[in-house]
Design a protein around this motif. Structure first.
Motif, PDB file in Angstrom:
ATOM      1  N   TYR A  33      54.447 -47.621  81.866  1.00 50.29           N
ATOM      2  CA  TYR A  33      54.947 -47.077  80.614  1.00 50.29           C
ATOM      3  C   TYR A  33      55.388 -48.212  79.681  1.00 50.29           C
ATOM      4  O   TYR A  33      55.973 -49.207  80.128  1.00 50.29           O
ATOM      5  N   VAL A  34      55.175 -47.999  78.389  1.00 49.57           N
ATOM      6  CA  VAL A  34      55.617 -48.960  77.379  1.00 49.57           C
ATOM      7  C   VAL A  34      56.253 -48.182  76.229  1.00 49.57           C
ATOM      8  O   VAL A  34      55.601 -47.343  75.603  1.00 49.57           O
ATOM      9  N   ALA A  35      57.509 -48.467  75.931  1.00 49.86           N
ATOM     10  CA  ALA A  35      58.197 -47.825  74.818  1.00 49.86           C
ATOM     11  C   ALA A  35      57.829 -48.531  73.520  1.00 49.86           C
ATOM     12  O   ALA A  35      57.857 -49.763  73.446  1.00 49.86           O
ATOM     13  N   VAL A  36      57.504 -47.733  72.490  1.00 47.59           N
ATOM     14  CA  VAL A  36      57.085 -48.328  71.216  1.00 47.59           C
ATOM     15  C   VAL A  36      57.969 -47.899  70.048  1.00 47.59           C
ATOM     16  O   VAL A  36      57.834 -48.425  68.943  1.00 47.59           O
ATOM     17  N   MET A  37      58.881 -46.952  70.273  1.00 54.39           N
ATOM     18  CA  MET A  37      59.787 -46.520  69.211  1.00 54.39           C
ATOM     19  C   MET A  37      60.971 -45.826  69.867  1.00 54.39           C
ATOM     20  O   MET A  37      60.801 -45.062  70.824  1.00 54.39           O
ATOM     21  N   LEU A  38      62.176 -46.113  69.381  1.00 56.70           N
ATOM     22  CA  LEU A  38      63.395 -45.545  69.946  1.00 56.70           C
ATOM     23  C   LEU A  38      64.047 -44.615  68.930  1.00 56.70           C
ATOM     24  O   LEU A  38      64.193 -44.973  67.761  1.00 56.70           O
ATOM     25  N   PHE A  39      64.455 -43.446  69.373  1.00 61.27           N
ATOM     26  CA  PHE A  39      65.154 -42.516  68.494  1.00 61.27           C
ATOM     27  C   PHE A  39      66.662 -42.631  68.692  1.00 61.27           C
ATOM     28  O   PHE A  39      67.372 -43.085  67.811  1.00 61.27           O
TER      29      PHE A  39
ATOM     30  N   VAL B 153      61.940 -56.094  81.680  1.00 60.66           N
ATOM     31  CA  VAL B 153      62.149 -55.271  80.490  1.00 60.66           C
ATOM     32  C   VAL B 153      61.162 -55.636  79.391  1.00 60.66           C
ATOM     33  O   VAL B 153      60.657 -54.764  78.675  1.00 60.66           O
ATOM     34  N   GLU B 154      60.860 -56.917  79.258  1.00 64.78           N
ATOM     35  CA  GLU B 154      59.985 -57.346  78.161  1.00 64.78           C
ATOM     36  C   GLU B 154      58.624 -56.662  78.231  1.00 64.78           C
ATOM     37  O   GLU B 154      58.043 -56.319  77.192  1.00 64.78           O
ATOM     38  N   SER B 155      58.090 -56.433  79.435  1.00 65.65           N
ATOM     39  CA  SER B 155      56.786 -55.798  79.561  1.00 65.65           C
ATOM     40  C   SER B 155      56.868 -54.280  79.382  1.00 65.65           C
ATOM     41  O   SER B 155      55.837 -53.626  79.222  1.00 65.65           O
ATOM     42  N   ALA B 156      58.075 -53.728  79.383  1.00 61.67           N
ATOM     43  CA  ALA B 156      58.254 -52.285  79.264  1.00 61.67           C
ATOM     44  C   ALA B 156      58.446 -51.829  77.821  1.00 61.67           C
ATOM     45  O   ALA B 156      58.531 -50.619  77.569  1.00 61.67           O
ATOM     46  N   ILE B 157      58.498 -52.757  76.890  1.00 59.52           N
ATOM     47  CA  ILE B 157      58.716 -52.411  75.484  1.00 59.52           C
ATOM     48  C   ILE B 157      57.759 -53.211  74.610  1.00 59.52           C
ATOM     49  O   ILE B 157      57.328 -54.300  74.963  1.00 59.52           O
ATOM     50  N   ASP B 158      57.408 -52.643  73.462  1.00 58.79           N
ATOM     51  CA  ASP B 158      56.546 -53.326  72.498  1.00 58.79           C
ATOM     52  C   ASP B 158      57.003 -52.918  71.092  1.00 58.79           C
ATOM     53  O   ASP B 158      56.760 -51.803  70.646  1.00 58.79           O
ATOM     54  N   ARG B 159      57.663 -53.844  70.410  1.00 55.85           N
ATOM     55  CA  ARG B 159      58.201 -53.559  69.090  1.00 55.85           C
ATOM     56  C   ARG B 159      57.277 -54.038  67.973  1.00 55.85           C
ATOM     57  O   ARG B 159      57.586 -53.888  66.782  1.00 55.85           O
ATOM     58  N   SER B 160      56.138 -54.604  68.328  1.00 60.63           N
ATOM     59  CA  SER B 160      55.282 -55.244  67.321  1.00 60.63           C
ATOM     60  C   SER B 160      54.777 -54.249  66.280  1.00 60.63           C
ATOM     61  O   SER B 160      54.611 -54.608  65.105  1.00 60.63           O
ATOM     62  N   PHE B 161      54.541 -53.009  66.684  1.00 58.15           N
ATOM     63  CA  PHE B 161      54.050 -52.015  65.730  1.00 58.15           C
ATOM     64  C   PHE B 161      55.117 -51.711  64.678  1.00 58.15           C
ATOM     65  O   PHE B 161      54.832 -51.649  63.481  1.00 58.15           O
ATOM     66  N   LEU B 162      56.361 -51.525  65.125  1.00 58.62           N
ATOM     67  CA  LEU B 162      57.445 -51.287  64.175  1.00 58.62           C
ATOM     68  C   LEU B 162      57.679 -52.495  63.275  1.00 58.62           C
ATOM     69  O   LEU B 162      57.995 -52.343  62.081  1.00 58.62           O
ATOM     70  N   GLU B 163      57.534 -53.679  63.835  1.00 57.57           N
ATOM     71  CA  GLU B 163      57.721 -54.885  63.018  1.00 57.57           C
ATOM     72  C   GLU B 163      56.732 -54.923  61.874  1.00 57.57           C
ATOM     73  O   GLU B 163      57.091 -55.234  60.731  1.00 57.57           O
TER      74      GLU B 163
END
Length: 356
Positions: free
Chosen positions: A125-131, A342-352
């Protein structure tokens, strides 16, 4: 004098060569004006892409669902050249396996559960956006109970739903307590047990059961949250898989999806009443939805989704430090069987890219 008359005079006075030169210049100016004028056509995506979204529960007005409903109803997905098949897992939990099988593209899950499943089963799983910038759980008590803080849970009957959350353990630890200091009772999902005083403390979803207890069941209650006592907590994320992100077409789909739902998120913050109007079209008709309750859900989740972090960087934002702090709590209290990268479980690049 009209432009046509002036152009005719040029031909008569200066000859054909000058007129032809003027024609070329006018053509270049026209082309430049077209290129620099309305950019909407050039910015619009080309081919329409299809994407499958599955909400992790029944249709309701929690913010990760509302962002999809609004994006569909207000035409934000269409603006992105994206057709989204909107589905719901209901009470089955099937979204957690369907996304691994590639049968859906994106789904929702609480951040803590996403980390637990990834660490304990290896699910990529990879989180890409947090609510939720805060967690979704609280602990309700009747005001008549005399409980004024979690320190007063000692010696009381305390409910839990299936499992005792790590965040609850951490909140108790902040008051020098453990679950051994109270009587823990598995209560399921019926808040009436608090009204009937079968328990003194009832675990609630913050955007749901407090309204049921106070408005529908006419109870005066207080709700305690672990975040108020220094415990790191987070709410629901949009998640995809590592395999999904390896495909460039999928990445383009995700970019369009997130761009549209970020826009819908902002729309919902600015006009929650209009967001509820869009949402109502996706809710079950039998029985008719309680729109007052749906508005309570949305208002609560909007409040928990906004913070100094999101005001500085944009809605949906998150940091590695937030997820690291949550993972540490989960590991310390046994929810994670293994440490997690944790770093591999999240991807913020799209939001950036979107917020840039």
């Amino acid at each position: 004098m009209s432009a046509l008359a002036r152009f005719s005079n040029i031909f008569r006075r200066r000859g054909v060569r000058a007129g032809l030169l003027l024609l070329v210049c006018l053509g270049l100016i026209g082309a430049l004006a077209a290129a620099c004028g309305d950019s909407s056509d050039s910015d619009r995506p080309g081919d329409t892409l299809q994407m499958t979204y599955m909400g992790g529960f029944v249709p309701q007005s929690n913010l990760p669902f509302v962002a999809v409903y609004v994006a569909e109803d207000q035409g934000f997905f269409a603006d992105e050249g994206l057709e989204v098949d909107i589905q719901h897992a209901g009470f089955t939990g099937s979204h957690k396996s369907l996304i691994l099988a590639g049968e859906i593209d994106i789904t929702t899950l609480p951040a803590s559960e996403m980390l637990e499943v990834r660490a304990n089963s290896g699910a990529p799983y990879v989180a890409v956006m947090l609510f939720g910038q805060r967690g979704d759980f609280g602990y309700a008590v009747l005001n008549s109970s005399g409980i004024e803080s979690p320190a007063d849970f000692a010696g009381r009957n305390v409910g839990y739903k299936g499992i005792v959350q790590s965040e609850f353990h951490a909140m108790l630890a902040a008051h020098n307590l453990t679950t051994a200091d109270m009587n823990m009772i598995d209560v399921g999902f019926n808040p009436v047990v608090l009204v009937e005083q079968q328990v003194d403390v009832y675990p609630v979803f913050l955007s749901n059961e407090p309204d049921t207890l106070s408005r529908n069941l006419n109870q005066d209650i207080s709700v305690f949250e672990a975040a108020d006592y220094g415990v790191p907590t987070l709410g629901v994320v949009y998640l995809v898989t590592e395999e999904f992100l390896q495909d460039e077409t999928n990445r383009e789909k995700l970019t369009r999806f997130l761009r549209a739902t970020v826009r819908a998120f902002e729309f919902s913050v600015d006009d929650p009443a209009a967001a509820i109007e869009s949402t109502e079209k996706f809710l079950a008709e039998d029985p008719p939805p309680d729109l007052v309750h749906e508005r309570f859900i949305l208002d609560t989740e909007i409040a928990n989704a906004l913070s100094d972090l999101t005001r500085a960087n944009g809605v949906g934002w998150f940091t590695q430090q937030q997820f690291r702090a949550l993972a540490d709590v989960l590991f310390d209290y046994g929810a994670l069987e293994n440490p997690i990268d944790v770093e591999s479980a999240i991807d913020r690049s799209f939001l950036e890219d979107i917020h840039r």
